[in-house]
Design a protein around this motif. Sequence first.
Motif, PDB file in Angstrom:
ATOM      1  N   VAL A 306       0.844  -1.189   0.000  1.00 35.50           N
ATOM      2  CA  VAL A 306       0.000   0.000   0.000  1.00 35.50           C
ATOM      3  C   VAL A 306       0.882   1.243   0.000  1.00 35.50           C
ATOM      4  O   VAL A 306       1.949   1.256   0.616  1.00 35.50           O
ATOM      5  CB  VAL A 306      -0.963  -0.002   1.210  1.00 35.50           C
ATOM      6  N   ILE A 307       0.456   2.286  -0.725  1.00 36.98           N
ATOM      7  CA  ILE A 307       1.161   3.559  -0.705  1.00 36.98           C
ATOM      8  C   ILE A 307       0.858   4.254   0.615  1.00 36.98           C
ATOM      9  O   ILE A 307      -0.304   4.398   1.005  1.00 36.98           O
ATOM     10  CB  ILE A 307       0.728   4.460  -1.876  1.00 36.98           C
ATOM     11  N   PHE A 308       1.892   4.679   1.310  1.00 37.24           N
ATOM     12  CA  PHE A 308       1.751   5.330   2.609  1.00 37.24           C
ATOM     13  C   PHE A 308       1.996   6.818   2.448  1.00 37.24           C
ATOM     14  O   PHE A 308       3.092   7.232   2.067  1.00 37.24           O
ATOM     15  CB  PHE A 308       2.755   4.713   3.591  1.00 37.24           C
ATOM     16  N   GLY A 309       0.970   7.611   2.693  1.00 37.37           N
ATOM     17  CA  GLY A 309       1.133   9.049   2.562  1.00 37.37           C
ATOM     18  C   GLY A 309      -0.114   9.695   1.992  1.00 37.37           C
ATOM     19  O   GLY A 309      -1.148   9.051   1.808  1.00 37.37           O
ATOM     20  N   PRO A 310      -0.032  10.970   1.657  1.00 40.59           N
ATOM     21  CA  PRO A 310      -1.190  11.691   1.130  1.00 40.59           C
ATOM     22  C   PRO A 310      -1.549  11.210  -0.271  1.00 40.59           C
ATOM     23  O   PRO A 310      -0.688  10.745  -1.023  1.00 40.59           O
ATOM     24  CB  PRO A 310      -0.713  13.147   1.105  1.00 40.59           C
ATOM     25  N   ASP A 311      -2.820  11.331  -0.636  1.00 43.32           N
ATOM     26  CA  ASP A 311      -3.259  10.903  -1.964  1.00 43.32           C
ATOM     27  C   ASP A 311      -3.223  12.059  -2.956  1.00 43.32           C
ATOM     28  O   ASP A 311      -3.925  12.046  -3.966  1.00 43.32           O
ATOM     29  CB  ASP A 311      -4.654  10.279  -1.913  1.00 43.32           C
ATOM     30  N   GLY A 312      -2.391  13.043  -2.675  1.00 46.08           N
ATOM     31  CA  GLY A 312      -2.224  14.179  -3.569  1.00 46.08           C
ATOM     32  C   GLY A 312      -0.812  14.266  -4.105  1.00 46.08           C
ATOM     33  O   GLY A 312       0.148  13.868  -3.438  1.00 46.08           O
ATOM     34  N   SER A 313      -0.682  14.770  -5.336  1.00 46.67           N
ATOM     35  CA  SER A 313       0.613  14.951  -5.979  1.00 46.67           C
ATOM     36  C   SER A 313       0.701  16.355  -6.563  1.00 46.67           C
ATOM     37  O   SER A 313      -0.297  17.062  -6.667  1.00 46.67           O
ATOM     38  CB  SER A 313       0.814  13.922  -7.097  1.00 46.67           C
ATOM     39  N   ILE A 314       1.912  16.730  -6.953  1.00 43.07           N
ATOM     40  CA  ILE A 314       2.136  18.005  -7.618  1.00 43.07           C
ATOM     41  C   ILE A 314       2.233  17.738  -9.115  1.00 43.07           C
ATOM     42  O   ILE A 314       3.098  16.982  -9.560  1.00 43.07           O
ATOM     43  CB  ILE A 314       3.416  18.692  -7.112  1.00 43.07           C
ATOM     44  N   VAL A 315       1.339  18.339  -9.893  1.00 47.32           N
ATOM     45  CA  VAL A 315       1.297  18.143 -11.339  1.00 47.32           C
ATOM     46  C   VAL A 315       1.335  19.511 -12.013  1.00 47.32           C
ATOM     47  O   VAL A 315       0.398  20.302 -11.880  1.00 47.32           O
ATOM     48  CB  VAL A 315       0.025  17.377 -11.767  1.00 47.32           C
ATOM     49  N   GLU A 316       2.422  19.801 -12.714  1.00 41.46           N
ATOM     50  CA  GLU A 316       2.595  21.090 -13.386  1.00 41.46           C
ATOM     51  C   GLU A 316       2.304  22.252 -12.430  1.00 41.46           C
ATOM     52  O   GLU A 316       1.557  23.177 -12.754  1.00 41.46           O
ATOM     53  CB  GLU A 316       1.705  21.161 -14.628  1.00 41.46           C
ATOM     54  N   SER A 317       2.910  22.162 -11.260  1.00 42.78           N
ATOM     55  CA  SER A 317       2.791  23.185 -10.205  1.00 42.78           C
ATOM     56  C   SER A 317       1.363  23.355  -9.688  1.00 42.78           C
ATOM     57  O   SER A 317       1.013  24.411  -9.162  1.00 42.78           O
ATOM     58  CB  SER A 317       3.339  24.538 -10.693  1.00 42.78           C
ATOM     59  N   ARG A 318       0.577  22.293  -9.818  1.00 42.97           N
ATOM     60  CA  ARG A 318      -0.766  22.288  -9.234  1.00 42.97           C
ATOM     61  C   ARG A 318      -0.862  21.165  -8.212  1.00 42.97           C
ATOM     62  O   ARG A 318      -0.282  20.088  -8.398  1.00 42.97           O
ATOM     63  CB  ARG A 318      -1.841  22.069 -10.306  1.00 42.97           C
ATOM     64  N   ARG A 319      -1.598  21.411  -7.156  1.00 41.80           N
ATOM     65  CA  ARG A 319      -1.873  20.365  -6.171  1.00 41.80           C
ATOM     66  C   ARG A 319      -3.084  19.573  -6.654  1.00 41.80           C
ATOM     67  O   ARG A 319      -4.174  20.125  -6.777  1.00 41.80           O
ATOM     68  CB  ARG A 319      -2.141  20.991  -4.804  1.00 41.80           C
ATOM     69  N   GLU A 320      -2.885  18.292  -6.952  1.00 41.63           N
ATOM     70  CA  GLU A 320      -3.963  17.471  -7.473  1.00 41.63           C
ATOM     71  C   GLU A 320      -4.119  16.189  -6.673  1.00 41.63           C
ATOM     72  O   GLU A 320      -3.126  15.571  -6.282  1.00 41.63           O
ATOM     73  CB  GLU A 320      -3.709  17.121  -8.950  1.00 41.63           C
ATOM     74  N   LYS A 321      -5.360  15.794  -6.461  1.00 43.16           N
ATOM     75  CA  LYS A 321      -5.647  14.523  -5.807  1.00 43.16           C
ATOM     76  C   LYS A 321      -5.583  13.419  -6.840  1.00 43.16           C
ATOM     77  O   LYS A 321      -6.097  13.560  -7.955  1.00 43.16           O
ATOM     78  CB  LYS A 321      -7.025  14.553  -5.150  1.00 43.16           C
ATOM     79  N   GLU A 322      -4.948  12.319  -6.498  1.00 44.95           N
ATOM     80  CA  GLU A 322      -4.821  11.214  -7.434  1.00 44.95           C
ATOM     81  C   GLU A 322      -6.189  10.574  -7.701  1.00 44.95           C
ATOM     82  O   GLU A 322      -6.994  10.393  -6.792  1.00 44.95           O
ATOM     83  CB  GLU A 322      -3.847  10.156  -6.899  1.00 44.95           C
ATOM     84  N   THR A 323      -6.428  10.237  -8.969  1.00 47.36           N
ATOM     85  CA  THR A 323      -7.683   9.589  -9.357  1.00 47.36           C
ATOM     86  C   THR A 323      -7.469   8.127  -9.725  1.00 47.36           C
ATOM     87  O   THR A 323      -8.363   7.482 -10.259  1.00 47.36           O
ATOM     88  CB  THR A 323      -8.309  10.330 -10.553  1.00 47.36           C
TER      89      THR A 323
END
Length: 349
Positions: A306-323
């Motif tokens: 399992v991935i441990f941590g927040p379900d958000g990433s930085i994409v092109e300088s935007r904070r995005e929730k992973e889908t």
Amino acid sequence: MNNIAKIGLKVAQFLALPLIISCSENKQAAEFTVLQWNIWQEGTVIPGGYEAIVDEIVRLKPDFVTFSEVRNYNGTRFCDRITESLREKGETYYSFLSYDSGLLSRYPITDSLTVFPLNDDHGSVYRMTSTVKGREIAVYTAHLDYLNCAYYNVYGYHGSTWEEIPYPETVGEVLAVNDSSLRDDAVRNFIECARKDIEAGRFVILGGDLNEPSHLDWTRETKDIYGHRGMIIPWTVTTLLDNAGFVDTYRAVYPDPVTHPGFTIPADTPLATMGQLAWAPKSDERERIDYIFYYPDPSLKLVDAVIFGPDGSIVESRREKETSEDPFLLPAGVWPSDHKGLLVTFRVE
């Protein structure tokens, strides 16, 4: 059957029952967990980051922790300091080394070794052994060369300075840059050392931030997504490990890199600025560079990852929730790193 015989049979059945239960218990498998965690300079970048590292280990109680980005700030060895902090909270851990990488174990450490020493930030690999449920286990930790990270070049950024550069036109150009690092050298040292552990009958596990994507992630199915710019790249570190028989735990549990990309960097942590998190500001630089590998053994079963941590990433300088369909073990409080970690469960059978 007369009454005396019936009573005798019931007594015999009753006396036999504990023995049957005991045999069943002896056959039960025992599980243990391994946590790979890049702690981003010991959590010092984030207010309350160090305390968050301690609190999450207390919460999750992993049997082994493979740390990356250990820096030994404040004049103390990080692993010594964190084992003391854990002890103050009632958790006993043993540790080995605290220099770029580090190891924690809930089991006494019986042996330790520097496999690839840190040299001018070109990476490190360390090894320790313990005994788990009667079996020896060799756990390796790695934080490989973060210079010449060629996947940044694909996004139009230099892999060491993060300055904007022209996009490479061929996979060969990317791999030529990749060859400038010492990541492959470190992995070859690991494989050579691990072979001796395997021959000695030990379980072998490697956890680390390998600072390189996986060849299993840059495939025909992903070449036109995640900013891969149409490239299918046989990244060399994971290819070496794969060819040597080591199994990428997350890909073994979730083989589809489209539905389960498993990105570990960059993680979106609200207490960091965008400038701290967006290394390649104009790019979709999401990557999976934190891994746990193991060598197959008839007595060792991979149970879950399992991935441990927040379900958000930085994409092109935007904070995005992973889908994606990736499973996330969310943090309980402050997230102290620009990486997400990985928690893997094994069973000794």
